[in-house]
Design a protein around this motif. Sequence first.
Motif, mmCIF file in Angstrom:
data_model
loop_
_atom_site.group_PDB
_atom_site.id
_atom_site.type_symbol
_atom_site.label_atom_id
_atom_site.label_comp_id
_atom_site.label_asym_id
_atom_site.label_seq_id
_atom_site.Cartn_x
_atom_site.Cartn_y
_atom_site.Cartn_z
ATOM 1 N N VAL A 157 0.091 0.149 -8.772
ATOM 2 C CA VAL A 157 -0.748 -0.345 -9.859
ATOM 3 C C VAL A 157 -1.449 -1.639 -9.475
ATOM 4 C CG1 VAL A 157 -0.759 -1.164 -12.248
ATOM 5 C CG2 VAL A 157 0.695 0.771 -11.606
ATOM 6 N N GLU A 158 -0.727 -2.588 -8.853
ATOM 7 C CA GLU A 158 -1.253 -3.944 -8.722
ATOM 8 C C GLU A 158 -1.506 -4.405 -7.287
ATOM 9 O OE1 GLU A 158 1.387 -6.477 -10.884
ATOM 10 O OE2 GLU A 158 0.669 -5.785 -12.841
ATOM 11 N N ARG A 159 -0.820 -3.828 -6.288
ATOM 12 C CA ARG A 159 -0.995 -4.324 -4.915
ATOM 13 C C ARG A 159 -0.655 -3.218 -3.918
ATOM 14 N NH1 ARG A 159 4.047 -5.682 -2.775
ATOM 15 N NH2 ARG A 159 5.738 -5.883 -4.304
ATOM 16 N N PRO A 160 -1.237 -3.288 -2.736
ATOM 17 C CA PRO A 160 -0.949 -2.250 -1.737
ATOM 18 C C PRO A 160 0.394 -2.470 -1.059
ATOM 19 C CG PRO A 160 -2.446 -3.869 -0.821
ATOM 20 C CD PRO A 160 -2.250 -4.255 -2.267
ATOM 21 N N ILE A 161 0.887 -1.426 -0.418
ATOM 22 C CA ILE A 161 2.072 -1.492 0.424
ATOM 23 C C ILE A 161 1.593 -1.445 1.876
ATOM 24 C CG2 ILE A 161 4.223 -0.361 1.088
ATOM 25 C CD1 ILE A 161 4.251 -1.606 -1.735
ATOM 26 N N PHE A 293 -7.769 2.269 -0.404
ATOM 27 C CA PHE A 293 -6.860 2.875 0.555
ATOM 28 C C PHE A 293 -6.534 1.918 1.699
ATOM 29 C CE2 PHE A 293 -8.212 6.537 -1.739
ATOM 30 C CZ PHE A 293 -7.295 7.547 -1.498
ATOM 31 N N ASN A 294 -5.302 2.036 2.194
ATOM 32 C CA ASN A 294 -4.919 1.348 3.425
ATOM 33 C C ASN A 294 -3.888 2.195 4.167
ATOM 34 O OD1 ASN A 294 -2.797 0.282 1.348
ATOM 35 N ND2 ASN A 294 -1.930 -0.224 3.362
ATOM 36 N N SER A 295 -3.758 1.961 5.461
ATOM 37 C CA SER A 295 -2.730 2.629 6.259
ATOM 38 C C SER A 295 -1.539 1.686 6.415
ATOM 39 C CB SER A 295 -3.273 3.021 7.631
ATOM 40 O OG SER A 295 -4.283 4.003 7.500
ATOM 41 N N ALA A 296 -0.365 2.129 5.964
ATOM 42 C CA ALA A 296 0.833 1.300 6.060
ATOM 43 C C ALA A 296 1.409 1.367 7.466
ATOM 44 C CB ALA A 296 1.863 1.762 5.040
ATOM 45 N N VAL A 298 4.192 2.320 9.234
ATOM 46 C CA VAL A 298 5.397 3.105 8.965
ATOM 47 C C VAL A 298 6.513 2.822 9.960
ATOM 48 C CG1 VAL A 298 4.143 4.928 7.765
ATOM 49 C CG2 VAL A 298 4.523 5.110 10.239
ATOM 50 N N SER A 299 6.210 2.134 11.062
ATOM 51 C CA SER A 299 7.292 1.762 11.974
ATOM 52 C C SER A 299 8.290 0.844 11.276
ATOM 53 C CB SER A 299 6.732 1.079 13.224
ATOM 54 O OG SER A 299 6.150 -0.181 12.909
ATOM 55 N N THR A 300 7.820 0.056 10.314
ATOM 56 C CA THR A 300 8.730 -0.814 9.564
ATOM 57 C C THR A 300 9.603 -0.003 8.605
ATOM 58 O OG1 THR A 300 7.079 -1.225 7.823
ATOM 59 C CG2 THR A 300 7.080 -2.724 9.713
ATOM 60 N N PHE A 301 9.100 1.124 8.126
ATOM 61 C CA PHE A 301 9.895 2.029 7.292
ATOM 62 C C PHE A 301 11.004 2.643 8.142
ATOM 63 C CE2 PHE A 301 6.244 1.356 4.895
ATOM 64 C CZ PHE A 301 6.178 2.066 3.715
ATOM 65 N N ARG A 302 10.607 3.155 9.308
ATOM 66 C CA ARG A 302 11.559 3.838 10.181
ATOM 67 C C ARG A 302 12.684 2.890 10.616
ATOM 68 N NH1 ARG A 302 9.712 8.609 12.753
ATOM 69 N NH2 ARG A 302 7.603 9.226 12.187
ATOM 70 N N ALA A 303 12.339 1.634 10.838
ATOM 71 C CA ALA A 303 13.344 0.660 11.276
ATOM 72 C C ALA A 303 14.453 0.512 10.240
ATOM 73 C CB ALA A 303 12.680 -0.687 11.550
ATOM 74 N N LYS A 304 14.079 0.546 8.965
ATOM 75 C CA LYS A 304 15.095 0.427 7.917
ATOM 76 C C LYS A 304 15.921 1.704 7.779
ATOM 77 C CE LYS A 304 13.275 -3.247 5.029
ATOM 78 N NZ LYS A 304 13.080 -3.720 3.630
ATOM 79 N N LEU A 305 15.327 2.847 8.070
ATOM 80 C CA LEU A 305 16.049 4.116 7.933
ATOM 81 C C LEU A 305 17.003 4.357 9.094
ATOM 82 C CD1 LEU A 305 13.253 6.499 6.615
ATOM 83 C CD2 LEU A 305 14.878 5.107 5.323
#
Length: 333
Positions: A157-161, A293-296, A298-305
């Motif tokens: 709603v308010e900011r990108p990820i 639109f923006n591209s996140a 995702v390497s930072t997502f994978r690091a947490k998983l």
Amino acid sequence: MKRRHVLLAGSGLALAGCAARTPRTWTARQFHNQPAQSHQHQFLSDLWSQVAAQTNGRLQVTTYPQNDNVPGSDPQALDMLQSGEIEFFTVMGGILGRKVPVAEIQGVPFAFTSHAQVHAANDGALGEYIGRACAAQGIHRFQRGLLENGFRQISMVERPIRTAEDLRGVKMRVPDGQMFRDLFSALEAQPVTVNIRDLYEALKTRRVDGQENPLVITEVNRLYEVTRYVSITNHMWSGFNLLANLRFWRSLPADVQEIVERNVQKYVALQRAYTDNLNRELGAKLAARGLVFNSADVSTFRAKLDGGFYQRWREALGAKAWSLLEGQVGKLG
């Protein structure tokens, strides 16, 4: 008197013969969770229209959008399917997992990299494995009946990820599936379960800060009216398993089953191609409506998983299912 008895008996035999020649018919209900204006509704309606025509009206199935507004939405509809209150249903693996835990494997984060890879697994040995688990719960899964939904993106709603850190503390709407909750908990967001029918209002009233779905869901549910930012993450794939109540399915004669199977394969293939193309086109269309639109990263997502998420789900889903998945996508975690 004897002649009268003979005539009556003959009439009875004639009537019995007529009754025997009258073909049996079946009526059934198909539930799904999308609006009547959605392409899923149209493809399912077309599928069952063809089945009715090709069976000469012996099987007539009515398609109900938004699960005919049952209060519990997908989870309640799944209960109804298993009990035989409805005959056909489409549902994501993450929610099917409430009855058939291994079905959650369809949504393992960052497992699939293409639609072709998804369908090779689910139309093949992995899908057969899920199908056997469904049958054990009184549910028939159509082997080539996995409709496309697509790779999931995050809308806010308010900011990108931009990185996983941006998800810390975010109230993220998720469907009622354990893997969804576990994923966003691992990413340090606050998962909030909301049925798809209530998602628009939850975003509008700020009950949640964001949601994650394929772009086609943003389009058909008009979520572009209540969100501003779309972060491309492709963090999970999701689709809708076409299911039947097993007792009902087995009650149908072989020729009717064959007609259904043939049309399921035809219309699901058409639906997959249409939805895949639509998801690709919707970026420009939604941007024209004001979404940013923006591209996140995702390497930072994978690091947490990598801190135990995959090991946890390998144990939950079982070594056999996990090996079938890795046979298609490579080593996970």
